[in-house]
Design an enzyme around this catalytic site. Structure first.
Site, PDB file in Angstrom:
ATOM      1  N   GLY A 177       0.790  -1.223   0.000  1.00 64.25           N
ATOM      2  CA  GLY A 177       0.000   0.000   0.000  1.00 64.25           C
ATOM      3  C   GLY A 177       0.823   1.274   0.000  1.00 64.25           C
ATOM      4  O   GLY A 177       1.912   1.336  -0.548  1.00 64.25           O
ATOM      5  N   SER A 178       0.276   2.271   0.665  1.00 63.80           N
ATOM      6  CA  SER A 178       0.750   3.649   0.586  1.00 63.80           C
ATOM      7  C   SER A 178       2.186   3.836   1.050  1.00 63.80           C
ATOM      8  O   SER A 178       2.697   3.092   1.895  1.00 63.80           O
ATOM      9  CB  SER A 178      -0.164   4.504   1.454  1.00 63.80           C
ATOM     10  OG  SER A 178       0.463   5.700   1.806  1.00 63.80           O
ATOM     11  N   SER A 179       2.806   4.894   0.527  1.00 64.85           N
ATOM     12  CA  SER A 179       4.147   5.280   0.958  1.00 64.85           C
ATOM     13  C   SER A 179       4.133   5.889   2.358  1.00 64.85           C
ATOM     14  O   SER A 179       5.175   6.210   2.903  1.00 64.85           O
ATOM     15  CB  SER A 179       4.730   6.283  -0.031  1.00 64.85           C
ATOM     16  OG  SER A 179       3.885   7.411  -0.144  1.00 64.85           O
ATOM     17  N   GLY A 180       2.933   6.051   2.932  1.00 64.37           N
ATOM     18  CA  GLY A 180       2.847   6.496   4.315  1.00 64.37           C
ATOM     19  C   GLY A 180       3.280   5.416   5.308  1.00 64.37           C
ATOM     20  O   GLY A 180       3.311   5.656   6.510  1.00 64.37           O
ATOM     21  N   TRP A 181       3.644   4.246   4.834  1.00 65.37           N
ATOM     22  CA  TRP A 181       3.981   3.086   5.696  1.00 65.37           C
ATOM     23  C   TRP A 181       4.964   3.467   6.796  1.00 65.37           C
ATOM     24  O   TRP A 181       4.695   3.296   7.985  1.00 65.37           O
ATOM     25  CB  TRP A 181       4.577   1.960   4.836  1.00 65.37           C
ATOM     26  CG  TRP A 181       4.318   0.593   5.366  1.00 65.37           C
ATOM     27  CD1 TRP A 181       3.293  -0.234   5.013  1.00 65.37           C
ATOM     28  CD2 TRP A 181       5.087  -0.118   6.347  1.00 65.37           C
ATOM     29  NE1 TRP A 181       3.385  -1.429   5.717  1.00 65.37           N
ATOM     30  CE2 TRP A 181       4.472  -1.376   6.531  1.00 65.37           C
ATOM     31  CE3 TRP A 181       6.232   0.165   7.089  1.00 65.37           C
ATOM     32  CZ2 TRP A 181       4.954  -2.335   7.425  1.00 65.37           C
ATOM     33  CZ3 TRP A 181       6.713  -0.789   7.977  1.00 65.37           C
ATOM     34  CH2 TRP A 181       6.081  -2.023   8.135  1.00 65.37           C
TER      35      TRP A 181
END
Lengths: 426, 134
Positions: free
Chosen positions: B63-67
């Site tokens: 998923g997101s690069s907010g990981w």
């Protein structure tokens, strides 16, 4: 990890403490990856201004220098942040001042973000405020090494533009912006850019925006973090369709790079997409298409739609035009809202082209900077939403605890006008 | 019964604790609530489960690069896992481990998600994972 003389100087503090802290993070990150060296970059896309409770606390403690040190450099030291060393842009973030009274989003966040924009703007950050920097002038060239965040932008840059970036995070883009360096690993290396899975579209024809999103969701499920290659009966896609495909593949899996031979730049043929033997294809046919559709709609039970969300990733100008054309002369159902998200630069053009006025006359809104998922904000009382985005249908139920319907733009606009979901796979 | 897996340290250090095993990849942004240290993705096998203080064993990050930012926030909120055992490393999970600042290991000689079960006692040190089955 090998370091050049310039990199050693930065590490040792010749360019100041903040740059040394940035190098320290890059060395820890490079070691974690087992990278051999760093690569020089001059295109950073990340997030610094997005409000969060932790950021608000850090700013209260020590201003934006403190927030950047902790969040964007993972440093506990007191640092004074210098100007960005290489071109750096802010991706999507929270909602801005013009959303007040439309979006139920904390005023404190709006103010915090305005303050952040002033600080980072003065440090050289370009406030693009979109998840699609490639729609508003940030178009890296083929082969260009970058440090980008935002999974849907990373997959677009790698696959459609042929640029080279891993899916970076808030600390690595901060360190990259002050050093012009990022670990040379993963997608930066030739040997990691070949396909791993072959997906053959067979028995269905992928030629609509919705179908490209569903195929992307399938590709992500099949490939996980690997690199799918798509062949078979697909139309020649446009920017919006590949934007949807990539966002979906990065959501259901962790895809950062794909090839569509004959369409994307790094694979002229199926054979050229693979380093050696072409693997057995995984079929995407009617049964697989139906399964994806049902997965994306499994969170929907009530047909009473009170919110329609378009523009994930941020809509192209033509997507705004299409929504306006469908809403022209119509009126949204009482109790139903419609938002379309688009980059601020494109909203200016939508305003000027008359699309915004048409959408607003119908009762809808054209909004910039953010999205409901990023900002955890939907119209008050929303229980059921509809969207044309596979990515938003996947994430928003988890983030807001609401039901989701996934369909075409036409079905979503019809839901906004009637207040009822009447979609179905056709 | 004790099993020893050998791998490569992503973040150096040693830690012992109870394993929480996910067989499915984990999302950061939209997948966890960092304020509570809980998995919030409705379709996920660990939906509603808290990972704070556990040694989190998972196949990969998705998923997101907010990981990484979300896992960094677990550290700043006191809800972080105490260690990470990562099946297949990516930029997201490598950076996430670095900024969570807990011992982390990858490239193991057997699939950690198959060998380790939730509740097993795990010692992570010197490029090994020592698993005591419960």
């Amino acid at each position: 990890m090998f370091l050049t003389d310039d990199e050693k100087r930065m590490r040792d503090g010749a360019e100041g403490d903040a740059v040394a802290a940035a190098m320290d993070l890059l060395l820890r990150y490079g070691a974690a990856l087992d990278a051999d060296r760093l690569c020089a970059i001059r295109n950073v896309a990340g997030t610094m201004t997005q409000p969060s409770p932790v950021k608000a606390r850090l700013v209260a403690e020590g201003g934006w220098d403190r927030a950047f040190a902790v969040i964007n450099l993972d440093s506990d030291r007191d640092l004074t942040i210098p100007p960005m060393r290489v071109p750096t842009c802010q991706l999507q973030h929270g909602f801005g001042p013009d959303s007040v009274d439309i979006v139920p989003y904390p005023r404190a966040n709006v103010d915090l973000q305005s303050d952040a924009e002033a600080f980072y703007g003065a440090h050289g950050v370009q406030i693009l405020a979109t998840c699609t920097p490639y729609q508003v002038g940030n178009l890296p060239l083929r082969g260009e090494h970058c440090a980008w965040m935002e999974s849907s932008a990373v997959i677009y840059a790698n696959s459609v533009l042929g640029a080279r970036t891993n899916c970076e995070g808030v600390a690595s883009i901060g360190a990259a912006s002050l050093t012009g360096r990022i670990p040379c690993w993963g997608n930066h290396l030739d040997e990691n850019r070949f396909g791993t899975h072959l997906i053959a579209v067979d028995g269905v024809s992928v030629q609509s925006f919705q179908d490209w999103g569903m195929l992307g969701y399938f590709a992500g499920t099949v490939s996980g973090e690997d690199r799918p290659v798509v062949t078979g009966s697909v139309s020649r896609p446009d920017l919006a369709e590949l934007k949807h495909f990539g966002a979906a593949a990065a959501t259901s899996g962790g895809v950062e790079l794909y090839h569509i031979p004959g369409i994307t730049p790094e694979a002229a043929s199926v054979a050229a997409a693979f380093e050696s033997a072409v693997p057995e294809p995984v079929r995407y046919g009617p049964a697989e298409r139906t399964a994806v559709y049902e997965t994306l709609n499994e969170i929907g039970t009530s047909a009473d739609v009170d919110f329609v969300l378009l523009g994930c990733p941020h809509a192209s100008l033509d997507q705004v035009r299409q929504a306006a054309a469908l809403l022209d002369g119509k009126r949204l159902a009482a109790g139903t809202e419609l938002w379309i998200m688009t980059p601020r630069a494109l909203k200016v053009m939508a305003d000027r082209s008359g699309y915004t006025a048409v959408i607003e006359r119908a009762g809808g809104r054209v909004l910039a900077d953010s999205c409901p998922a990023m900002s955890r904000a939907a119209p008050a009382g929303t229980r059921v939403f509809a969207t044309d985005s596979a990515k938003q249908a996947h994430y928003l139920p988890a983030i807001l605890g609401i039901e989701a319907w996934f369909g075409t733009l036409e079905e979503c606009v019809a839901a906004a006008v009637t207040g009822r979901w009447n979609g179905g796979l056709r | 019964m004790t099993i020893v897996l050998h791998g490569r340290m992503v973040v150096p250090g040693s830690v012992a604790g109870e394993a929480l095993v996910s067989h499915e990849p984990i999302s950061g942004w939209g997948g966890i609530d960092p304020a509570r240290g809980v998995i919030i993705e409705p379709r996920h096998e660990l939906y509603g489960v808290c990972f704070a203080g556990k040694i989190l064993v998972f196949p990969s990050a998705k998923g997101s690069s907010g990981w990484s930012g979300f896992f960094q926030t677990t550290r700043l909120s006191g809800t972080a896992p105490s260690g990470l055992v990562i099946g297949r490393l990516s930029a997201k999970s490598a950076l996430g481990a670095v900024v969570t600042r807990v011992p982390a290991i990858t490239d193991l000689d057997a699939d950690p998600c198959a060998v380790i079960a939730t509740g097993d006692w795990v010692v992570l040190a010197n490029s090994t994972v020592e698993v005591t089955k419960q």
